[in-house]
Design a protein around this motif. Structure first.
Motif, PDB file in Angstrom:
ATOM      1  N   GLU A 197       0.849  -1.194   0.000  1.00  0.00           N
ATOM      2  CA  GLU A 197       0.000   0.000   0.000  1.00  0.00           C
ATOM      3  C   GLU A 197       0.886   1.247   0.000  1.00  0.00           C
ATOM      4  O   GLU A 197       1.505   1.589   1.002  1.00  0.00           O
ATOM      5  CB  GLU A 197      -0.868  -0.038   1.255  1.00  0.00           C
ATOM      6  N   ASP A 199      -0.026   4.519  -1.553  1.00  0.00           N
ATOM      7  CA  ASP A 199      -0.652   5.826  -1.767  1.00  0.00           C
ATOM      8  C   ASP A 199      -0.414   6.746  -0.572  1.00  0.00           C
ATOM      9  O   ASP A 199      -0.584   6.320   0.576  1.00  0.00           O
ATOM     10  CB  ASP A 199      -2.161   5.685  -1.959  1.00  0.00           C
ATOM     11  N   ALA A 202      -2.858   6.687   2.615  1.00  0.00           N
ATOM     12  CA  ALA A 202      -3.672   5.474   2.610  1.00  0.00           C
ATOM     13  C   ALA A 202      -3.210   4.510   3.700  1.00  0.00           C
ATOM     14  O   ALA A 202      -2.018   4.305   3.879  1.00  0.00           O
ATOM     15  CB  ALA A 202      -3.594   4.789   1.248  1.00  0.00           C
ATOM     16  N   PHE A 354     -12.408   3.220   2.966  1.00  0.00           N
ATOM     17  CA  PHE A 354     -11.727   4.447   2.558  1.00  0.00           C
ATOM     18  C   PHE A 354     -10.897   4.993   3.705  1.00  0.00           C
ATOM     19  O   PHE A 354     -11.294   4.910   4.870  1.00  0.00           O
ATOM     20  CB  PHE A 354     -12.734   5.521   2.132  1.00  0.00           C
ATOM     21  N   ALA A 355      -9.752   5.584   3.349  1.00  0.00           N
ATOM     22  CA  ALA A 355      -8.961   6.355   4.308  1.00  0.00           C
ATOM     23  C   ALA A 355      -9.346   7.813   4.113  1.00  0.00           C
ATOM     24  O   ALA A 355      -9.036   8.410   3.092  1.00  0.00           O
ATOM     25  CB  ALA A 355      -7.473   6.146   4.065  1.00  0.00           C
ATOM     26  N   GLY A 398      -6.260   8.063  -4.624  1.00  0.00           N
ATOM     27  CA  GLY A 398      -4.819   8.164  -4.417  1.00  0.00           C
ATOM     28  C   GLY A 398      -4.155   9.061  -5.446  1.00  0.00           C
ATOM     29  O   GLY A 398      -4.816   9.818  -6.160  1.00  0.00           O
ATOM     30  N   SER A 427      -7.430   2.336  -4.513  1.00  0.00           N
ATOM     31  CA  SER A 427      -7.412   1.473  -3.339  1.00  0.00           C
ATOM     32  C   SER A 427      -8.256   2.042  -2.205  1.00  0.00           C
ATOM     33  O   SER A 427      -8.555   1.342  -1.247  1.00  0.00           O
ATOM     34  CB  SER A 427      -5.963   1.264  -2.859  1.00  0.00           C
ATOM     35  N   GLY A 429      -8.244   5.906  -1.203  1.00  0.00           N
ATOM     36  CA  GLY A 429      -7.845   7.159  -0.573  1.00  0.00           C
ATOM     37  C   GLY A 429      -8.866   8.255  -0.846  1.00  0.00           C
ATOM     38  O   GLY A 429      -9.352   8.391  -1.966  1.00  0.00           O
TER      39      GLY A 429
END
Length: 597
Positions: A197, A199, A202, A354-355, A398, A427, A429
């Motif tokens: 991971e 990003d 993220a 989601f972040a 991202g 992914s 973000g």
């Protein structure tokens, strides 16, 4: 096994650990022991609860009382008042609106109200270092179900029915991808978990690995059984030491319980799993580059075909999914594909993690059903814009994603709807921006990241992103021309259409979407030599407002280049030709007597 009247769950994710959660855990255990309650109360370190900016988080069960920003100095009061006397500590609870100044219970907090946790179901509830807690919540039940009564083809059909799509960015149907590998010819097959991971901002995959590693292991075993693989790799960047530590602990426990290794659950199915630590190259998120890295070669993508399903790791049929995808597989097999397909939209099923970061009141990790709108995520879950400033844009997907505007806030989150707007799911973000954000500078920031992370193998990505970045730097320095804008847009389309892998193909997205939705800001930088958001230093000018100046000299004393001459009698002024536009005077002035324009 002892029965406890109360459990104290302490978030042990990286975010809370960095703000002192381990010390809080130790203090709680000591205080419980000193009070003589060790046989009644159990302190449990867990994974991430999601509300990262409120850490360290402590939740007391069975009440479900949610305490936030707990420090060592708060522990004695929690133990004495809440645990011993039964009086919850109100001052440590989450502070809501004026109508509800203190919200005591986990599920009543608005941040969690519209979430639906599947991949994150165990994060924050179980001790990730204890396999028995995972089993108690249905862990390895799906594996037992598959090995005892389902053929590999039936497992794949169930995943197809679910509509699960790859959560790593591409959104390719997972069941279909599995079927390609299952039908590929080869005596040796591999499954891989992409946990690289990379990003900025993220932390979805990291949190799942830290909070519920067994879900990923079980998901990979189900996939291996379905595709005929007997060996797997989890490719995790070395910057995630806590995730790697918990993965290795979980793997050792699974082996000790006979759930990993030879003849699993007394069946003919055997599976070996390895952890491969990556060096942090963003391009290794691309599956062919990732496999090259596992093989000990430089992480660079290769042309396809052949696709990994036919010729992947060491030339063998290989399937790669990311952490979140694998974590969704056990609940799908436990509850049925139709159950999962009942959530989401027509073509985007289930949930997405989601972040949530940026200029937003509540940053953290959220899992929401597909089809929810961006407005609901940002304002209902995230609480709106920090300091009640005006929303400007959200970067989704991202560094390879796109920037969307206020008019897109009611867009349902799905693969198709986001792609139509020039963004991608990526992914997961989500970076929220307010009125003080310069969109040209944002495009430059993300392009600078992808340009540095380019492996350099193909010319369009290696040279195209470099020249795009030079043009953006020229524009933010106030030296751009309208011809540069046309060149930038043409380059962006060329890089997108001609790059070898997904890194180059999506790198221009931030540029293309900001040109599409915020073109006026580019024009202002070029024609007016102004940054409308006041963010580009080269285009700023600082001036002392004489009517508001108190002649205190704070600005002059803090100026790093001493370009603010004057005294208490004559007053002060900024010598603009010497000013380096660092903004120190603007930040230090307590009277708001310095303006930037």
């Amino acid at each position: 096994m002892p029965i406890y009247r109360s459990h104290i769950l302490v978030c042990g994710g990286t975010g809370c650990v960095s703000s002192g959660a381990r010390d809080v855990t130790e203090c709680l255990r000591n205080a419980i022991r000193d009070r003589g309650l060790s046989e009644e109360v159990l302190v449990v370190p867990t994974g991430c609860h999601g509300m990262c900016e409120m850490g360290p988080i402590v939740v007391v069960y069975p009440e479900g009382t949610f305490y936030c920003r707990v420090q060592k100095s708060d522990v004695a009061e929690i133990v004495e008042e809440h645990i011993y006397k039964g009086r919850p500590v109100q001052r440590l609870m989450y502070s809501g609106s004026e109508d509800m100044p203190f919200i005591p219970h986990y599920k009543e907090i608005p941040f969690y109200g519209k979430q639906h946790r599947i991949a994150l179901a165990n994060c924050g509830y179980i001790n990730p270092d204890n396999i028995e807690e995972y089993v108690a919540r249905g862990g390895y039940e799906a594996l037992g179900k598959a090995l005892a009564g389902m053929t590999p083809a039936q497992v794949i059909d169930e995943v197809k029915t679910s509509g699960l799509r790859g959560r790593g960015g591409g959104g390719f149907p997972t069941g279909l991808k599995w079927s390609f590998c299952a039908s590929a010819k080869g005596d040796k097959k591999y499954v891989i978990c992409n946990a690289d991971e990379g990003d900025p901002g993220a932390f979805m995959d990291r949190s799942i690995l830290e909070g519920d590693p067994h879900s990923v292991i079980e998901g990979m075993m189900l996939g291996a059984y379905a595709m005929g693989a007997d060996e797997g790799y989890i490719y995790c960047r070395a910057e995630y030491p806590l995730a790697i530590q918990r993965l290795k602990t979980a793997m050792a426990q699974a082996e000790a319980y006979g759930l990993l290794g030879e003849n699993i659950m007394d069946s003919s199915f055997s599976f070996t799993l390895h952890v491969k630590e990556g060096a942090g190259a963003f391009v290794c998120g691309e599956e062919t580059a990732l496999m090259a890295s596992i093989e000990g070669r430089r992480g660079m993508p290769r042309p396809r075909p052949p696709f990994p399903a036919n010729s992947g790791l060491w030339g063998c049929p290989t399937n790669i999914n990311n952490v979140e995808t694998w974590a969704n597989v056990p609940p799908i097999l436990r509850n049925g594909g139709a159950w999962y397909a009942s959530m989401g939209t027509e073509k985007s099923k289930g949930t997405k993690v989601f972040a949530l970061t940026g200029k937003i009141k509540h940053t953290g990790l959220v899992e929401v059903p597909m089809g929810i709108t961006l407005r609901e995520i940002i304002f209902d879950i995230g609480g709106g814009i920090l300091d009640d400033k005006k929303f400007k844009a959200v970067q989704i997907g991202g560094p390879s994603g796109g920037c969307l505007t206020e008019e897109h806030l009611d867009t349902p989150v799905s693969y198709e709807s986001l792609t139509a707007l020039g963004a991608i799911m990526g992914s997961g973000g989500l970076v929220v921006m307010d009125e003080t954000t310069c969109m040209v500078d944002v495009a430059k920031f993300f392009l600078e990241f992808t340009q540095k992370e380019s492996c350099g193998k193909c010319v369009p990505c290696r040279e195209g992103t470099k020249h795009m970045l030079l043009l953006l730097e020229k524009i933010t320095d106030g030296k751009g021309t309208m011809e540069d804008l046309d060149t930038l847009e043409g380059l962006a389309h060329m890089v997108k259409d001609m790059s070898l892998c997904g890194l180059g193909q999506t790198a221009p997205n931030p540029v293309l979407t900001t040109l599409r939705y915020f073109r006026d800001e580019y024009v202002a930088h070029i024609r007016d030599h102004k940054c409308p958001a006041g963010a580009c230093a080269a285009l700023l000018e600082y001036r002392i407002i004489q009517e508001a100046c108190k002649k205190c000299g704070i600005c002059a004393r803090n100026c790093p280049v001493k370009c603010i001459p004057g005294d208490r009698n004559s007053g002060y002024h900024i010598e603009t030709d010497r000013c380096i536009r660092c903004g120190t005077c603007f930040e230090k002035c307590p009277f708001g007597a310095i303006e930037k324009k």
